[in-house]
Design a protein around this motif. Structure first.
Motif, PDB file in Angstrom:
ATOM      1  N   ARG A 294       0.823  -1.210   0.000  1.00 57.76           N
ATOM      2  CA  ARG A 294       0.000   0.000   0.000  1.00 57.76           C
ATOM      3  C   ARG A 294       0.857   1.260   0.000  1.00 57.76           C
ATOM      4  O   ARG A 294       0.526   2.244  -0.635  1.00 57.76           O
ATOM      5  CB  ARG A 294      -0.932   0.016   1.212  1.00 57.76           C
ATOM      6  CG  ARG A 294      -2.110  -0.935   1.105  1.00 57.76           C
ATOM      7  CD  ARG A 294      -3.129  -0.683   2.207  1.00 57.76           C
ATOM      8  NE  ARG A 294      -2.575  -0.809   3.543  1.00 57.76           N
ATOM      9  CZ  ARG A 294      -2.466  -1.941   4.219  1.00 57.76           C
ATOM     10  NH1 ARG A 294      -2.864  -3.067   3.673  1.00 57.76           N
ATOM     11  NH2 ARG A 294      -1.960  -1.959   5.433  1.00 57.76           N
ATOM     12  N   GLN A 295       1.956   1.220   0.782  1.00 57.12           N
ATOM     13  CA  GLN A 295       2.738   2.426   0.998  1.00 57.12           C
ATOM     14  C   GLN A 295       4.176   2.036   1.336  1.00 57.12           C
ATOM     15  O   GLN A 295       4.416   1.362   2.335  1.00 57.12           O
ATOM     16  CB  GLN A 295       2.112   3.186   2.167  1.00 57.12           C
ATOM     17  CG  GLN A 295       2.549   4.585   2.319  1.00 57.12           C
ATOM     18  CD  GLN A 295       1.703   5.305   3.369  1.00 57.12           C
ATOM     19  OE1 GLN A 295       0.809   4.738   3.971  1.00 57.12           O
ATOM     20  NE2 GLN A 295       2.020   6.551   3.584  1.00 57.12           N
ATOM     21  N   GLN A 296       5.133   2.477   0.529  1.00 60.67           N
ATOM     22  CA  GLN A 296       6.532   2.106   0.749  1.00 60.67           C
ATOM     23  C   GLN A 296       7.202   2.922   1.838  1.00 60.67           C
ATOM     24  O   GLN A 296       8.226   2.518   2.368  1.00 60.67           O
ATOM     25  CB  GLN A 296       7.321   2.235  -0.551  1.00 60.67           C
ATOM     26  CG  GLN A 296       6.909   1.223  -1.588  1.00 60.67           C
ATOM     27  CD  GLN A 296       7.723   1.356  -2.848  1.00 60.67           C
ATOM     28  OE1 GLN A 296       8.737   2.036  -2.879  1.00 60.67           O
ATOM     29  NE2 GLN A 296       7.273   0.698  -3.899  1.00 60.67           N
TER      30      GLN A 296
ATOM     31  N   THR B 256      13.258  -0.249  10.384  1.00 55.60           N
ATOM     32  CA  THR B 256      14.352  -1.013   9.776  1.00 55.60           C
ATOM     33  C   THR B 256      13.825  -1.992   8.738  1.00 55.60           C
ATOM     34  O   THR B 256      14.408  -2.145   7.657  1.00 55.60           O
ATOM     35  CB  THR B 256      15.153  -1.747  10.865  1.00 55.60           C
ATOM     36  OG1 THR B 256      15.632  -0.784  11.804  1.00 55.60           O
ATOM     37  CG2 THR B 256      16.327  -2.511  10.263  1.00 55.60           C
ATOM     38  N   TRP B 257      12.698  -2.665   9.045  1.00 55.93           N
ATOM     39  CA  TRP B 257      12.127  -3.620   8.096  1.00 55.93           C
ATOM     40  C   TRP B 257      11.764  -2.897   6.801  1.00 55.93           C
ATOM     41  O   TRP B 257      12.073  -3.393   5.705  1.00 55.93           O
ATOM     42  CB  TRP B 257      10.890  -4.310   8.687  1.00 55.93           C
ATOM     43  CG  TRP B 257      10.417  -5.425   7.793  1.00 55.93           C
ATOM     44  CD1 TRP B 257      10.793  -6.725   7.849  1.00 55.93           C
ATOM     45  CD2 TRP B 257       9.521  -5.299   6.674  1.00 55.93           C
ATOM     46  NE1 TRP B 257      10.169  -7.426   6.830  1.00 55.93           N
ATOM     47  CE2 TRP B 257       9.396  -6.579   6.103  1.00 55.93           C
ATOM     48  CE3 TRP B 257       8.822  -4.238   6.112  1.00 55.93           C
ATOM     49  CZ2 TRP B 257       8.593  -6.816   4.996  1.00 55.93           C
ATOM     50  CZ3 TRP B 257       8.023  -4.475   4.990  1.00 55.93           C
ATOM     51  CH2 TRP B 257       7.910  -5.752   4.448  1.00 55.93           C
TER      52      TRP B 257
ATOM     53  N   ARG C 154      13.287  -3.542   3.152  1.00 55.45           N
ATOM     54  CA  ARG C 154      12.383  -3.965   2.089  1.00 55.45           C
ATOM     55  C   ARG C 154      12.511  -3.053   0.873  1.00 55.45           C
ATOM     56  O   ARG C 154      12.462  -3.515  -0.277  1.00 55.45           O
ATOM     57  CB  ARG C 154      10.939  -3.981   2.625  1.00 55.45           C
ATOM     58  CG  ARG C 154       9.917  -4.531   1.643  1.00 55.45           C
ATOM     59  CD  ARG C 154      10.237  -5.965   1.264  1.00 55.45           C
ATOM     60  NE  ARG C 154       9.288  -6.489   0.319  1.00 55.45           N
ATOM     61  CZ  ARG C 154       9.383  -6.319  -1.006  1.00 55.45           C
ATOM     62  NH1 ARG C 154      10.389  -5.641  -1.520  1.00 55.45           N
ATOM     63  NH2 ARG C 154       8.472  -6.839  -1.801  1.00 55.45           N
ATOM     64  N   ARG C 155      12.684  -1.740   1.116  1.00 62.54           N
ATOM     65  CA  ARG C 155      12.892  -0.821  -0.011  1.00 62.54           C
ATOM     66  C   ARG C 155      14.193  -1.138  -0.737  1.00 62.54           C
ATOM     67  O   ARG C 155      14.247  -1.096  -1.975  1.00 62.54           O
ATOM     68  CB  ARG C 155      12.872   0.634   0.469  1.00 62.54           C
ATOM     69  CG  ARG C 155      11.491   1.138   0.827  1.00 62.54           C
ATOM     70  CD  ARG C 155      11.468   2.631   1.037  1.00 62.54           C
ATOM     71  NE  ARG C 155      12.297   3.087   2.134  1.00 62.54           N
ATOM     72  CZ  ARG C 155      11.903   3.244   3.393  1.00 62.54           C
ATOM     73  NH1 ARG C 155      10.649   2.978   3.720  1.00 62.54           N
ATOM     74  NH2 ARG C 155      12.731   3.674   4.320  1.00 62.54           N
ATOM     75  N   MET C 156      15.231  -1.484   0.004  1.00 59.25           N
ATOM     76  CA  MET C 156      16.508  -1.846  -0.622  1.00 59.25           C
ATOM     77  C   MET C 156      16.373  -3.150  -1.417  1.00 59.25           C
ATOM     78  O   MET C 156      16.936  -3.288  -2.498  1.00 59.25           O
ATOM     79  CB  MET C 156      17.614  -1.991   0.425  1.00 59.25           C
ATOM     80  CG  MET C 156      18.077  -0.676   1.018  1.00 59.25           C
ATOM     81  SD  MET C 156      18.727   0.464  -0.233  1.00 59.25           S
ATOM     82  CE  MET C 156      17.386   1.631  -0.379  1.00 59.25           C
TER      83      MET C 156
ATOM     84  N   GLN D 183      15.953  -5.642  -6.863  1.00 59.36           N
ATOM     85  CA  GLN D 183      15.199  -6.457  -7.816  1.00 59.36           C
ATOM     86  C   GLN D 183      14.910  -5.713  -9.113  1.00 59.36           C
ATOM     87  O   GLN D 183      14.737  -6.334 -10.152  1.00 59.36           O
ATOM     88  CB  GLN D 183      13.872  -6.903  -7.180  1.00 59.36           C
ATOM     89  CG  GLN D 183      14.047  -7.923  -6.074  1.00 59.36           C
ATOM     90  CD  GLN D 183      12.764  -8.200  -5.321  1.00 59.36           C
ATOM     91  OE1 GLN D 183      11.832  -7.401  -5.333  1.00 59.36           O
ATOM     92  NE2 GLN D 183      12.700  -9.349  -4.683  1.00 59.36           N
ATOM     93  N   LEU D 184      14.855  -4.387  -9.038  1.00 57.67           N
ATOM     94  CA  LEU D 184      14.526  -3.589 -10.250  1.00 57.67           C
ATOM     95  C   LEU D 184      15.711  -3.313 -11.113  1.00 57.67           C
ATOM     96  O   LEU D 184      16.738  -3.474 -11.122  1.00 57.67           O
ATOM     97  CB  LEU D 184      13.889  -2.255  -9.842  1.00 57.67           C
ATOM     98  CG  LEU D 184      12.561  -2.371  -9.131  1.00 57.67           C
ATOM     99  CD1 LEU D 184      12.061  -0.994  -8.734  1.00 57.67           C
ATOM    100  CD2 LEU D 184      11.523  -3.053 -10.036  1.00 57.67           C
TER     101      LEU D 184
END
Length: 86
Positions: free
Chosen positions: A48-50, A73-74, A78-80, A85-86
């Motif tokens: 829903r929201q990064q 931290t999670w 997760r953003r990293m 992956q991109l």
């Protein structure tokens, strides 16, 4: 993973200050083992929201019984992961 998933295990016994502060001379906490339910909740929030604001982070931490630092931290990790992956 340990059976107490999602719980902080003290490294040095009773003098360990708490889940957000390092124990002993090593200066590092043990890695948090999130439960499958916690990961599912975190992932759905991330979809829903990064980025979470302070109020959203506080609500999520209270609901999941984790610290705000663990949530923050999670989300950073997760953003990293998404960036790799991109």
């Amino acid at each position: 993973r340990p059976s107490g998933a999602g719980q902080h295990v003290p490294e040095e016994g009773p003098e360990c200050p708490g889940p957000e502060e390092p124990c002993g001379r090593g200066g590092r906490r043990l890695r948090t083992a999130f439960s499958a339910e916690q990961i599912s909740t975190l992932e759905s929030s991330f979809q829903r929201q990064q980025y979470l604001g302070a109020a959203e982070r506080r609500q999520l931490a209270d609901r999941m019984r984790l610290s705000e630092v663990q949530i923050k931290t999670w989300f950073q990790n997760r953003r990293m992961k998404l960036k790799r992956q991109l």
